[in-house]
Write a protein that holds these residues in place. Sequence first.
Motif, short mmCIF file in Angstrom:
data_model
loop_
_atom_site.label_atom_id
_atom_site.label_comp_id
_atom_site.label_asym_id
_atom_site.label_seq_id
_atom_site.Cartn_x
_atom_site.Cartn_y
_atom_site.Cartn_z
N PRO A 1 0.80 -1.24 0.00
CA PRO A 1 0.00 0.00 0.00
C PRO A 1 0.83 1.27 0.00
N ASP A 2 2.01 1.24 0.61
CA ASP A 2 2.87 2.42 0.67
C ASP A 2 4.12 2.28 -0.20
N GLY A 3 4.05 1.41 -1.19
CA GLY A 3 5.18 1.24 -2.09
C GLY A 3 6.17 0.21 -1.60
N VAL A 4 7.21 -0.04 -2.42
CA VAL A 4 8.14 -1.13 -2.15
C VAL A 4 8.92 -0.96 -0.86
N GLU A 5 9.02 0.25 -0.37
CA GLU A 5 9.77 0.48 0.86
C GLU A 5 8.89 0.41 2.10
N GLY A 6 7.60 0.13 1.91
CA GLY A 6 6.68 0.02 3.03
C GLY A 6 6.35 -1.43 3.34
N LYS A 7 5.41 -1.62 4.22
CA LYS A 7 4.99 -2.96 4.60
C LYS A 7 4.17 -3.61 3.49
N SER A 8 4.13 -4.94 3.51
CA SER A 8 3.40 -5.68 2.48
C SER A 8 2.57 -6.77 3.12
N PHE A 9 1.63 -7.32 2.33
CA PHE A 9 0.87 -8.48 2.79
C PHE A 9 0.39 -9.27 1.57
N TYR A 10 0.17 -10.56 1.80
CA TYR A 10 -0.30 -11.44 0.74
C TYR A 10 -1.82 -11.35 0.63
N GLN A 11 -2.32 -11.33 -0.59
CA GLN A 11 -3.76 -11.32 -0.83
C GLN A 11 -4.11 -12.58 -1.63
N LYS A 12 -4.85 -13.48 -1.01
CA LYS A 12 -5.36 -14.67 -1.70
C LYS A 12 -6.86 -14.57 -1.89
#
Length: 294
Positions: free
Chosen positions: A57-68
């Motif tokens: 949500p905040d770009g490659v330098e931010g946090k991420s999560f998997y969406q299935k």
Amino acid sequence: MQDRHVRIEGREIKISNPDKRLFPDWTKWEWILHLTRLAPYLLPYARGRYLTTIRYPDGVEGKSFYQKNIPSHAPEWVQSVRSGDVRYILLQDAPTLIWLGNLASLEFHVSFDRAERPGYPTELVFDIDPSVKDFQAVMETALLTREALSSMDLDGVVKTSGATGLQIYVPIQPRFSFEQTRRISEFLARYLRDRHPSLITLERKVKNRGHRVYFDYLQHWKGKSLITAYSPRARREATVSVPLEWVELKPGLTPQDFTLETVHQRLEEKGDLFAPISRPNHRYDLSDILRFLR
């Protein structure tokens, strides 16, 4: 950051926060334009497969999560299918790809089997990764793998992972179960490891691999996924998983050569090198190999 809209294949899609930076060099709006151009190449293999995306949500330098699971706010025209406890998105068309791009889905991973025939993969797939920064060893392993496949009267297409490794796809008739393909994959993996023990390892723990290349045949399994061809990766350089010609595997090549900035010219020059996999004219019959292994 006024919202913008795109109209593609009769669908109007709102692009929120178009000026937000998803990559250091690319805003979300620029990201969407890149996805639109990649869609004709990315979609043919992704269609009909269980999709897993990674959202930033905040770009490659931010946090991420998997969406299935398909989110509750998905447009009614986004197709989905249930497998076990998950209702997966099906990446069937360009509007779905752009809608996902607006959600800051920066990577697209798909299953080895199709929703219409679950449990029966459409390829043998081998994932080759370095344990240290040594892409030359990865290329050497890929060429040795192709040589071994040739001795089994098989051949495939090689592509970069978009990260540090290479992946080899061999199109097969989709009538062999994962259990059957695993027999062949494990046989080939152990053969290569035994022939080249100083180069190749099957050890999953990185700390136990030393400098050897990890030959991953275990990822090819039901319920698992792998980055699809032409998917970008969530890296600062905006690298892309790109199919290669085998003759390109030579000193000097690196996965960082292929980015959102360079991939479009490559496609104009070489066309879709993944077509033998995404739109195969021939799929291998594994019956004789399985009889031999028995």
